[in-house]
Structure formats: structure tokens, C-alpha cells
Write an enzyme that holds these catalytic residues in place. Structure first.
Site, PDB file in Angstrom:
ATOM      1  N   GLY A 409     -32.338 -22.907  50.987  1.00  0.00           N
ATOM      2  CA  GLY A 409     -32.943 -23.430  52.310  1.00  0.00           C
ATOM      3  C   GLY A 409     -34.564 -23.292  52.175  1.00  0.00           C
ATOM      4  CB  SER A 410     -36.339 -23.308  55.370  1.00  0.00           C
ATOM      5  OG  SER A 410     -36.057 -24.463  55.765  1.00  0.00           O
ATOM      6  CB  VAL A 411     -36.103 -18.472  51.737  1.00  0.00           C
ATOM      7  CG1 VAL A 411     -35.457 -17.964  53.011  1.00  0.00           C
ATOM      8  CG2 VAL A 411     -35.253 -19.191  50.765  1.00  0.00           C
ATOM      9  CB  VAL A 412     -37.974 -22.688  48.617  1.00  0.00           C
ATOM     10  CG1 VAL A 412     -36.675 -22.004  48.116  1.00  0.00           C
ATOM     11  CG2 VAL A 412     -37.661 -24.114  49.048  1.00  0.00           C
ATOM     12  CE  LYS A 413     -38.739 -26.102  55.087  1.00  0.00           C
ATOM     13  NZ  LYS A 413     -38.307 -26.381  56.440  1.00  0.00           N
TER      14      LYS A 413
END
Length: 709
Positions: A409-413
Site C-alpha cells: 500500500g501507500s508506504v511506497v509513496k
């Protein structure tokens, strides 16, 4: 007168003959003496050659017949945590061994086995049908001979395609096949014990001690065998060791295993170990940490010379003292590890089996020094069994921190923004409109907070991280793919956008092995399809999968200013200590290894750090439960759509993975972490990932304070 003359002539002749003899005799003697001298000289030279030039080889040849040097195993090295607390140790145990000679006969071995069976109990569960058939042939030779007729033997021996050995093997195989179940199962339990002992003492190298029993040897058994050693040639009583684990189940899945003397070297590692001087029945590390550092933990074997006379061992002589294996010091903090395990179990227990989290069964936490790569905790807890009374039993699954991967999920943003900076498609601080995206042929795509489009307007990249905007990241991905967003228009990928993303993500540790010093690491899963919609999913962490260890390396690379540091368990190697449970001198210290640097400027990395700070402290930060923490943390949360399919399920069910990454203190990071909770919920998010992470970081700094005080 004549007579006198004759006599005178005779006298002259006699004197002449005597003079001739006197002259001849010395010549012969001289020749004889010279010959003898030459022969003695040759003998002396030959003796010199034997004694000086070839003496050592002849001595070895004699010793080979009269004695043999064998290796005696020594205890493996111990394993400690960073504070000197034992993680793996050696527990001494009584043992009974047998050393056979090259002349030992089956009859002699069987005799010893019978006597030992009267004195000790051994396990027979591992005996196979083949073992029992072989034993039946040994115990019933005449009956076994009748299993194959003389004509059959003659026919088999007459087959030209078979060698003598192959023919004998074929005949023996026929005997085995014709032994009935009634015959091979007719042995008593006592006879099975004889068989088990016979099997042990008959295999392995001659004059190499074989362990008959080293588990559960009672004092009575030990004393009884010891008292009858004179009647048990080749048998000895000694002290052996076994691996012990003071932490019980903590880290058990990554510490690995050591083979038993019965197992010896595993088949898949046999040739490698034999080439390094091991014996077939040596105990060796077979998995994970024990396997990775086998060469250090194994130690230097004790060399003992067995003195043999008339085929029997009459004495031994130590020619090289053994030394225990080197001790390993890990970066793991045992107190922290156990505390996190308890936290994870407590938080999972609150939600496992509930209506909102029907598939929740595990969680992971990795903590590492972002500058050195030292792993201070690697926790994986997984449901082992749910008892009828509702009690949940967990098992260690630390292994899963680097062998299993999940949509994160969004941790890679943060990585998505850095990819945009590095490819010159956006600039730090650039504002982009967050709005619902209408792409031809696909449903409406929105940020989680802007489903109805009532928050349409330009936002900065920092706010995009704080609020976790999907639309911002999608538009960055579209630019990298050579597109600009046009409502209701199709997306056409130009260039190789997937490769561009993956190459830049890899710089931060995502999608590639971290290099952790354990075998079997997973690099994660890379999707093979490359549709435009999947590229948008990739940009928000909902396509490729990553391990918890990769996420820890990724957030560390941002925390430390752009260095991808290799994570490692090993901190130091030390000499074994003469004092129990005390560390010896340092032999080797693991230095930090930077695998690569992120190809971004310091300002660009610091900009992402500011965004991570706002996630934990901003008024709309998705993890602002950290805002009042005294250790001043930063990071990024994530939620990914996922699917769960159990072994008994016909179809996969939709669910969510939740994650959180972070580090602290913000200005001078000393610890980084990743938390991964697969299949945490279906509808309402209970924020297990955030609660676990907050408790874990609180505990880290609490323990640090206690240690300093």
C-alpha cells in the site's frame, strides 16, 4: 753328487712356489676386502636412504597398519544477543559410543549389540521394513539362502550384462522380496533394539566413533555400561552436547537446526562438506543461521590417535586438542525482541476470529539501525492453533520477515515521489490537483478522502504524503509513462514505465533482495502484466509485493539520507571463552555495507523526510498518533487491497493489508522499523498496524532509558 744337485733344485722350486703363494694370497685378500667394503658401503647408503629420505613415509605406512588418527567432534559455538545474553547454547549430555576396527566382523558387532541392548533402551521407531528384512537375513542365513534356488543363482550369474557385484545385488534383492511380512515382523521389541544398535555401530568409518545413544541416557544406563567396558570392546562412555535455546520459541524459525549424529550430513550438502574435511556422520548446520555460519560455529576437531594391536584398539593418544566453535554475537536485542513478540500477540488476539477480521492470522515487525544495518528485532507471529476455549496459540514466524511478501500500500509513496524527482517529471514542492480520475474503460479512481470530489484542488507533494493522496501519485505515474491526465481519455504507456519505476524502487530496496545474512530470502513478486491501470496500482503499492525486511531497508535508506544499507544479524565473532557464558575476545566485527546510494539529491531526500514527518505530526497525518511521542518519529502508513484464499476455500475473498514504516528521532535517526499486518480487516480498519507500531516504538525508547539508567 747328482743327488745333491737334484735336492738343491727341488729346494729352489719349493721356495719359488712359496713366494708365489705369498704374492697371490695378499691379492685375493685385497679383492675380498674391497668387495666386502663396497657391499657394506652400499648397505650403509641404502640404510641412509631408508632412514633419511624415505623414513617418514615408511613410518607412516607402519603407523597406518598399527594406528589411525580420527577426528573427535567438539561443541559448536554459542550465539549471543548484542548485550551478551544467550540465544543458543550447548547442553552437555551423557553419551555411549562405539568404535569399530577395520577387522570387525558382523558376528562381533552383533555380539556387542546384544550386550548393549541388555543395558540400555534405544528408540526403534525409525526402523524401516528394509532394515527389518536385512536383519532377518542376518539372523536367519540358512533360511535366507533357500529364498533363491541354485538354478536362479546360476541363471543370474550367467547374465553377461551383469558384473559379479551386480549379480550379487540382484540375488540379494530377490531374497528381500521373498521375505514374508510374517517373517520380518516376527522380531520382539528387544530384538528390534539389537537391530537399532547394530545398524548404528556397523555404519560409518572404521575407527571413527559412532554415537549409540546420546539422548536420555540415564545414570543407571551410563553406570552399567561403564562398569562392563571390559566386556564391550570398542564401547566407551563420554560426554556429548545438544543445542539448547534459552529463549524458547523466540527467533526459533531463523536460528536454524543442527543435524543429529544419526542424520549426519544431509544428502544435498554431502559433497560440499566432505570436500571441506567433514565426516559423513558429523553434525552440521542444516538451515538458516546455523547453516549460514557453519564454518564459524563448527570449531576445530580434537584429533585422537587410536593405537591398534591385533585388530583391537588398545589405547589412544591426543595429538591435537579440540576447540569449540567461534561464538556469534548478533545485533538482536533479546529484551526488545521478546517485548515486541508479546505486543504483537496481544494486539492480534484482540481481533483474530472477529467478524471484521476473519482472515487475520499473522503480523511482522522489523527494527534495524538505519546507519549500520544491524537488525535489533525481527518478529513474526503466526496463529498455530485456536483452542476450544478461545485461547490462541502462536508460533514464531520470524522467518516470514524476509521470506514472505505482501502488497504494502501507500508506504511506497515516498519511493514514487523520489522516482518522479529523479526522472525530472516533478519538482519538490510542486502542486498537483487531487481529483477523481475518469479514465476511459475503467471505473472512477479517487483518493480515499476525496471519493465525491468535494476536495478538488491543487495540493503539494508534502500534503500528498501527509494525507496519502492517490490521485497525486497517479498523475506522477502518468507523467513517467509519457501521459498527461485528460478526463475520459484512454491511457497509453510510452517507453518502459514499469521498468523505470522498478529500477528506481530497487535503489531504495524495494523489489530486490536486501542481502540479509540468511539463506532463502524472497525478492518479492513482480507482476508480469503491464496494463496502464496496473501502473497506477504500482505507484500506490497495490501491484508488486515486498517483504517486511525490504520495507525496513527502504525506510532506512530515506532515514539515513539516501544509503541502501545491507541488513545483517551478525554483529561480532568472538573466540570461545573458558568461562561459562562469558564472551571471549573479538575476532571479527561486521562493518556496515552500503549496497548503493539513491540517485537523488540531498534536498529531494530531505523533502520526502519532511513529508514523512507530517504523516506522524500533521493535523491530517494518517499516523499522527505519534505526534506527542517524545522521540519525535516520522514515517508513512499504508493500506492495500488484497485477497485471501485459504487451503479449504473455493475462491479468494477481498481483504486489506495494513502497514506502517518509520524511524526516530527525526533529526538523528537511530532506529527504523516496518510493521506489516496481512489480511488485517475487510471493512472497518481497526488500525492494528498503527497500534502495534506505536507500542513497539514506545517500548524501544523505554528499554533504552532503562539501560542508560
Amino acid at each position: 753328487m747328482k743327488s745333491n744337485l737334484i735336492n738343491g733344485d727341488d729346494m729352489k722350486e719349493k721356495n719359488r712356489t712359496q713366494r708365489t703363494r705369498k704374492m697371490v694370497l695378499p691379492k685375493r685378500m685385497k679383492i675380498l676386502f674391497v668387495t666386502v667394503f663396497l657391499l657394506f658401503s652400499m648397505l650403509i647408503v641404502r640404510l641412509g636412504m631408508v632412514q633419511i629420505a624415505n623414513g617418514q613415509s615408511y613410518e607412516k605406512a607402519v603407523e597406518k597398519k598399527e594406528s589411525l588418527t580420527v577426528d573427535s567432534p567438539v561443541p559448536r559455538g554459542s550465539i549471543y544477543d548484542r548485550n551478551g545474553k544467550l540465544i543458543v547454547d550447548n547442553k552437555p549430555q551423557r553419551a555411549i559410543t562405539y568404535t569399530r576396527t577395520s577387522d570387525s566382523t558382523q558376528k562381533e558387532l552383533l555380539k556387542v549389540a546384544r550386550k548393549l541392548a541388555d543395558m540400555i533402551d534405544v528408540e526403534t521407531d525409525s526402523l524401516t521394513t528394509r532394515d527389518k528384512k536385512d536383519f532377518w537375513i542376518l539372523m536367519n542365513p540358512s533360511k535366507a539362502e533357500k529364498k533363491v534356488s541354485a538354478s536362479e543363482i546360476k541363471r543370474i550369474q550367467g547374465e553377461k550384462a551383469l558384473s559379479t557385484k551386480e549379480a550379487d545385488q540382484k540375488i540379494y534383492q530377490l531374497k528381500l522380496e521373498r521375505i514374508s511380512e510374517k517373517e520380518w515382523s516376527s522380531f520382539s521389541e528387544e530384538e528390534y533394539e539389537i537391530l537399532a544398535i547394530y545398524q548404528t555401530i556397523s555404519k560409518g568409518y572404521a575407527l571413527s566413533p559412532q554415537t549409540v545413544k546420546n539422548k536420555g541416557v540415564t545414570i543407571t544406563e551410563y553406570a552399567q555400561v561403564s562398569a562392563h567396558l571390559d566386556q564391550l570392546p570398542g564401547v566407551n562412555v563420554t560426554t556429548d552436547w545438544t543445542r539448547s535455546y534459552p529463549l524458547d520459541h523466540s527467533l526459533r524459525s531463523v536460528l536454524g537446526d543442527v543435524s543429529s549424529t544419526r542424520e549426519g550430513i544431509p544428502k544435498d550438502l554431502l559433497q560440499e562438506y566432505l570436500a571441506e574435511g567433514y565426516n559423513r556422520n558429523d553434525r552440521v548446520g542444516t538451515s538458516y543461521l546455523e547453516l549460514k555460519y557453519e564454518d564459524l560455529l563448527n570449531g576445530q576437531k580434537k584429533k585422537v590417535k587410536n593405537i591398534i594391536q591385533d585388530g583391537q584398539v588398545v589405547g589412544t593418544k591426543v595429538i591435537q586438542q579440540g576447540q569449540s566453535g567461534k561464538d556469534l554475537v548478533l545485533g538482536i536485542d533479546v529484551e526488545l525482541q521478546k517485548a515486541i513478540e508479546k505486543i504483537v500477540q496481544e494486539e492480534l488476539s484482540k481481533h483474530i476470529g472477529t467478524k471484521g477480521s476473519p482472515y487475520l492470522d499473522r503480523a511482522f515487525v522489523v527494527m534495524m539501525d538505519p546507519h549500520t544495518g544491524e537488525i535489533e528485532a525481527m518478529v513474526g507471529q503466526k496463529v498455530k492453533e485456536i483452542h476450544p476455549n478461545g485461547e490462541i496459540e502462536f508460533e514464531d514466524y520470524s522467518l516470514g520477515t524476509y521470506t514472505t511478501s505482501y502488497e504494502s500500500g501507500s508506504v511506497v509513496k515516498g519511493a514514487t515521489l523520489l522516482t518522479g524527482y529523479m526522472t525530472d517529471h516533478i519538482e519538490p514542492g510542486e502542486r498537483i490537483v487531487d481529483e477523481p480520475l475518469y479514465i476511459k474503460g475503467t471505473p472512477k479512481k479517487t483518493s480515499w478522502f476525496n471519493v465525491w470530489g468535494n476536495q478538488t484542488g491543487p495540493i503539494s507533494d508534502l500534503y500528498a504524503l501527509e494525507k496519502s493522496s492517490n490521485a497525486y501519485m497517479w498523475k506522477v505515474a502518468l507523467r513517467i509513462a509519457g501521459n498527461r491526465y485528460v478526463p475520459h481519455a484512454p491511457i497509453e504507456l510510452k517507453g518502459d514505465a514499469f521498468r523505470t519505476f522498478r529500477e528506481h524502487f530497487a535503489q531504495m530496496g524495494l523489489g530486490v533482495p536486501t542481502g540479509i545474512d540468511l539463506p532463502g530470502e524472497s525478492p518479492g513478486y513482480q507482476g508480469t502484466a503491464e496494463h496502464p491501470g496496473l501502473l497506477l496500482d504500482f505507484a500506490i503499492g497495490q501491484y508488486d509485493t515486498y517483504t517486511p525486511m525490504q520495507l525496513a531497508q527502504y525506510v532506512s535508506s530515506i532515514a539515513n539520507g539516501g544509503k541502501r544499507v545491507q541488513p545483517h544479524l551478525l554483529k561480532e565473532v568472538r573466540e570461545p571463552s573458558n568461562q561459562s557464558h562469558r564472551l571471549g575476545s573479538v575476532v571479527y566485527k561486521q562493518e556496515p555495507e552500503v549496497l548503493n546510494r539513491i540517485d537523488a539529491s540531498r534536498e529531494e531526500i530531505e523533502h520526502v523526510q519532511k513529508g514523512f514527518y507530517r504523516v506522524f505530526h500533521g493535523p491530517e497525518g494518517t499516523a499522527n498518533l505519534f505526534k506527542d511521542a517524545p522521540y519525535n518519529a516520522a514515517g508513512k502508513s499504508g493500506t492495500a487491497e488484497a485477497f485471501y484464499k485459504g487451503p479449504d476455500m473455493e475462491s479468494a475473498k477481498p481483504t486489506y493489508n495494513t502497514t506502517l514504516i518509520g524511524y526516530a528521532p527525526f533529526n538523528n535517526p537511530e532506529i527504523a522499523f516496518s510493521t506489516v499486518v496481512p489480511w488485517s480487516h475487510q471493512e472497518h480498519d481497526p488500525y492494528i498496524n498503527k497500534v502495534i507500531s506505536k507500542r513497539v516504538m514506545d517500548k524501544y525508547f523505554e528499554l533504552k532509558k532503562e539501560e542508560s539508567e
